[in-house]
Motif scaffolding. Structure first.
Motif, PDB file in Angstrom:
ATOM      1  N   LEU A  79      -1.155   2.181  -7.710  1.00 38.89           N
ATOM      2  CA  LEU A  79      -0.997   2.493  -6.287  1.00 38.89           C
ATOM      3  C   LEU A  79      -0.997   3.990  -5.998  1.00 38.89           C
ATOM      4  O   LEU A  79      -1.516   4.428  -4.968  1.00 38.89           O
ATOM      5  CB  LEU A  79       0.297   1.869  -5.764  1.00 38.89           C
ATOM      6  CG  LEU A  79       0.283   0.341  -5.606  1.00 38.89           C
ATOM      7  CD1 LEU A  79       1.671  -0.155  -5.214  1.00 38.89           C
ATOM      8  CD2 LEU A  79      -0.749  -0.092  -4.577  1.00 38.89           C
ATOM      9  N   GLY A  80      -0.398   4.787  -6.881  1.00 37.49           N
ATOM     10  CA  GLY A  80      -0.363   6.231  -6.654  1.00 37.49           C
ATOM     11  C   GLY A  80      -1.751   6.824  -6.508  1.00 37.49           C
ATOM     12  O   GLY A  80      -1.974   7.743  -5.713  1.00 37.49           O
ATOM     13  N   GLU A  81      -2.700   6.307  -7.257  1.00 39.10           N
ATOM     14  CA  GLU A  81      -4.089   6.760  -7.185  1.00 39.10           C
ATOM     15  C   GLU A  81      -4.861   5.986  -6.129  1.00 39.10           C
ATOM     16  O   GLU A  81      -5.687   6.553  -5.400  1.00 39.10           O
ATOM     17  CB  GLU A  81      -4.747   6.572  -8.550  1.00 39.10           C
ATOM     18  CG  GLU A  81      -6.212   6.972  -8.598  1.00 39.10           C
ATOM     19  CD  GLU A  81      -6.832   6.712  -9.961  1.00 39.10           C
ATOM     20  OE1 GLU A  81      -8.076   6.797 -10.052  1.00 39.10           O
ATOM     21  OE2 GLU A  81      -6.080   6.410 -10.918  1.00 39.10           O
TER      22      GLU A  81
ATOM     23  N   SER B 184       7.377   2.466  -1.781  1.00 35.70           N
ATOM     24  CA  SER B 184       7.954   3.170  -2.923  1.00 35.70           C
ATOM     25  C   SER B 184       8.826   2.188  -3.686  1.00 35.70           C
ATOM     26  O   SER B 184       9.060   1.052  -3.232  1.00 35.70           O
ATOM     27  CB  SER B 184       8.790   4.362  -2.452  1.00 35.70           C
ATOM     28  OG  SER B 184       9.903   3.907  -1.688  1.00 35.70           O
TER      29      SER B 184
ATOM     30  N   ARG C 186      -3.939   4.696  -3.318  1.00 32.33           N
ATOM     31  CA  ARG C 186      -3.663   5.081  -1.926  1.00 32.33           C
ATOM     32  C   ARG C 186      -4.642   6.139  -1.437  1.00 32.33           C
ATOM     33  O   ARG C 186      -5.018   6.172  -0.269  1.00 32.33           O
ATOM     34  CB  ARG C 186      -2.233   5.605  -1.805  1.00 32.33           C
ATOM     35  CG  ARG C 186      -1.158   4.557  -1.977  1.00 32.33           C
ATOM     36  CD  ARG C 186       0.211   5.142  -1.665  1.00 32.33           C
ATOM     37  NE  ARG C 186       1.268   4.194  -1.982  1.00 32.33           N
ATOM     38  CZ  ARG C 186       2.105   4.298  -3.005  1.00 32.33           C
ATOM     39  NH1 ARG C 186       1.986   5.344  -3.814  1.00 32.33           N
ATOM     40  NH2 ARG C 186       3.024   3.394  -3.227  1.00 32.33           N
ATOM     41  N   ARG C 187      -5.041   7.043  -2.315  1.00 33.50           N
ATOM     42  CA  ARG C 187      -5.948   8.129  -1.917  1.00 33.50           C
ATOM     43  C   ARG C 187      -7.380   7.630  -1.695  1.00 33.50           C
ATOM     44  O   ARG C 187      -8.195   8.310  -1.086  1.00 33.50           O
ATOM     45  CB  ARG C 187      -5.955   9.211  -2.999  1.00 33.50           C
ATOM     46  CG  ARG C 187      -4.581   9.865  -3.200  1.00 33.50           C
ATOM     47  CD  ARG C 187      -4.708  11.110  -4.067  1.00 33.50           C
ATOM     48  NE  ARG C 187      -5.067  10.781  -5.454  1.00 33.50           N
ATOM     49  CZ  ARG C 187      -4.197  10.533  -6.396  1.00 33.50           C
ATOM     50  NH1 ARG C 187      -2.898  10.550  -6.131  1.00 33.50           N
ATOM     51  NH2 ARG C 187      -4.603  10.258  -7.634  1.00 33.50           N
TER      52      ARG C 187
ATOM     53  N   ASP D 144       8.887   2.428 -10.450  1.00 33.50           N
ATOM     54  CA  ASP D 144       7.907   3.460 -10.110  1.00 33.50           C
ATOM     55  C   ASP D 144       6.691   2.773  -9.488  1.00 33.50           C
ATOM     56  O   ASP D 144       5.772   2.348 -10.195  1.00 33.50           O
ATOM     57  CB  ASP D 144       7.500   4.247 -11.359  1.00 33.50           C
ATOM     58  CG  ASP D 144       6.583   5.429 -11.034  1.00 33.50           C
ATOM     59  OD1 ASP D 144       6.130   5.532  -9.874  1.00 33.50           O
ATOM     60  OD2 ASP D 144       6.302   6.231 -11.948  1.00 33.50           O
TER      61      ASP D 144
ATOM     62  N   ASN E  16       0.798  -1.225   0.000  1.00 32.28           N
ATOM     63  CA  ASN E  16       0.000   0.000   0.000  1.00 32.28           C
ATOM     64  C   ASN E  16       0.832   1.276   0.000  1.00 32.28           C
ATOM     65  O   ASN E  16       0.555   2.208  -0.759  1.00 32.28           O
ATOM     66  CB  ASN E  16      -0.932   0.021   1.216  1.00 32.28           C
ATOM     67  CG  ASN E  16      -1.990  -1.043   1.162  1.00 32.28           C
ATOM     68  OD1 ASN E  16      -1.683  -2.223   1.057  1.00 32.28           O
ATOM     69  ND2 ASN E  16      -3.259  -0.636   1.250  1.00 32.28           N
ATOM     70  N   THR E  17       1.841   1.324   0.857  1.00 36.09           N
ATOM     71  CA  THR E  17       2.612   2.559   1.009  1.00 36.09           C
ATOM     72  C   THR E  17       4.056   2.426   0.516  1.00 36.09           C
ATOM     73  O   THR E  17       4.875   3.308   0.780  1.00 36.09           O
ATOM     74  CB  THR E  17       2.630   2.991   2.490  1.00 36.09           C
ATOM     75  OG1 THR E  17       3.224   1.952   3.287  1.00 36.09           O
ATOM     76  CG2 THR E  17       1.225   3.258   2.999  1.00 36.09           C
TER      77      THR E  17
ATOM     78  N   ASP F 223       4.219   3.898  -7.864  1.00 25.21           N
ATOM     79  CA  ASP F 223       2.935   4.573  -8.058  1.00 25.21           C
ATOM     80  C   ASP F 223       2.210   4.094  -9.303  1.00 25.21           C
ATOM     81  O   ASP F 223       0.993   4.238  -9.416  1.00 25.21           O
ATOM     82  CB  ASP F 223       3.144   6.087  -8.148  1.00 25.21           C
ATOM     83  CG  ASP F 223       3.417   6.722  -6.793  1.00 25.21           C
ATOM     84  OD1 ASP F 223       3.305   6.017  -5.773  1.00 25.21           O
ATOM     85  OD2 ASP F 223       3.737   7.923  -6.755  1.00 25.21           O
ATOM     86  N   ARG F 224       2.943   3.513 -10.246  1.00 27.47           N
ATOM     87  CA  ARG F 224       2.336   3.070 -11.510  1.00 27.47           C
ATOM     88  C   ARG F 224       2.024   1.575 -11.509  1.00 27.47           C
ATOM     89  O   ARG F 224       1.628   1.018 -12.538  1.00 27.47           O
ATOM     90  CB  ARG F 224       3.261   3.410 -12.675  1.00 27.47           C
ATOM     91  CG  ARG F 224       3.427   4.911 -12.873  1.00 27.47           C
ATOM     92  CD  ARG F 224       4.537   5.214 -13.871  1.00 27.47           C
ATOM     93  NE  ARG F 224       4.246   4.660 -15.196  1.00 27.47           N
ATOM     94  CZ  ARG F 224       5.129   4.626 -16.183  1.00 27.47           C
ATOM     95  NH1 ARG F 224       6.358   5.103 -15.996  1.00 27.47           N
ATOM     96  NH2 ARG F 224       4.797   4.125 -17.357  1.00 27.47           N
TER      97      ARG F 224
END
Length: 226
Positions: A219-221, A186, A223-224, A197, A183-184, A199-200
Motif C-alpha cells: 500500500l505504501g507504494e 494506517s 497509493r502513489r 505497518d 487505500n489510505t 504501508d507493507r
C-alpha cells in the motif's frame, strides 16, 4: 507452504479457510433481497469445498452476524455449510470471532481459538494470538481496495507484519459486507492488532472471470500509483 487464493477464501495445503461469513446479515428486514446470507453463500462454499477437496475447513471467525439474536434462517445456512463439508469428508472447525457470542445456538462442532496448519496459525484476528507461528491468517477487518473508482474485496499480505511473522488478511466471505477501503488506512485504522505497518500490506484481488489472482505492490507504494 504455498497459498492458493479463490473466491474470498484461502487454501493452505489440505486446509481451506474462509472468514467473516456473518450468517444472518440482511435477514432483519433492512434488505429486500438478502443475497449472501443464505443459499448463495452455501452454494459458493460448497463449490470451494468440491473444487479443492480439503481435509479440513476453518471458519475463521464471525460465523454469525448478530450479537444477540439468531434469525430462523441462520440455522439452515449453518447446516448447509456443515453438509458441504460432511459430503466431502472434510473436518469443519470454527475459530470464533467477536460476533460469535451466540455461536452455541447453531454450532456443536469443533471450536479452537487458533488452528495450526504447519507453520501457520489461523484465527479471527480481533485479539492478539496466543501461539507463535511464521505466518498468521486472519479476517476481521473486511478489506477492500479501490482501483479506478471501483472497490474490490482483497486479501492483504504483509511480510514481517506481526512480531516478525507474516500476516495474511482475508476479505469477508459474505458479499453483503461492504468492507473497509484500505487505500489510505494506517495501521491504527485497522481493528486487528496483527496489523502493525499498513504501508507493507500488499493487496491481492481475486479475478473471478479470469479465475486468477492479481497482485499489487504494498500500500505504501501502491497509493502513489492510484
Amino acid at each position: 507452504m504455498e497459498l492458493t487464493y479463490d473466491d474470498r477464501a484461502l487454501v493452505l495445503g489440505e486446509t481451506l479457510v474462509v472468514a467473516d461469513c456473518h450468517v444472518g446479515r440482511g435477514t432483519g428486514g433492512e434488505l429486500e433481497f438478502p443475497v449472501g446470507s443464505g443459499t448463495e453463500m452455501v452454494e459458493r462454499f460448497r463449490d470451494l469445498v468440491e473444487r479443492h477437496d480439503p481435509e479440513a475447513v476453518v471458519l475463521a471467525g464471525d460465523v454469525l452476524h448478530s450479537f444477540q439474536t439468531v434469525p430462523r434462517t441462520v440455522e439452515g445456512t449453518v447446516a448447509g455449510l456443515k453438509a458441504a463439508c460432511r459430503d466431502a469428508a472434510a473436518r469443519l472447525v470454527v475459530t470464533p470471532g467477536n460476533h460469535d457470542t451466540m455461536l452455541d445456538a447453531v454450532w456443536d462442532g469443533p471450536v479452537e481459538r487458533e488452528y495450526r496448519v504447519g507453520d501457520t496459525l489461523v484465527l479471527h484476528g480481533h485479539e492478539p494470538p496466543e501461539g507463535s507461528a511464521d505466518r498468521y491468517v486472519v479476517g476481521h477487518d473486511h478489506p477492500t481496495i479501490e482501483i479506478e473508482g471501483q472497490r474490490r474485496p482483497c486479501y492483504l499480505v504483509g511480510e514481517g507484519q506481526y512480531r516478525g511473522s507474516d500476516v495474511v488478511m482475508l476479505p469477508s466471505f459474505n458479499k453483503l459486507n461492504a468492507g473497509v477501503r484500505v487505500n489510505t488506512m494506517s495501521a491504527s485504522d485497522f481493528q486487528s492488532p496483527l496489523v502493525t505497518d499498513a504501508d507493507r500490506l500488499a493487496p491481492v484481488v481475486w479475478d473471478e472471470r479470469a479465475r486468477e489472482r492479481r497482485e499489487f505492490p504494498p500500500l505504501g507504494e501502491f497509493r502513489r500509483m492510484l
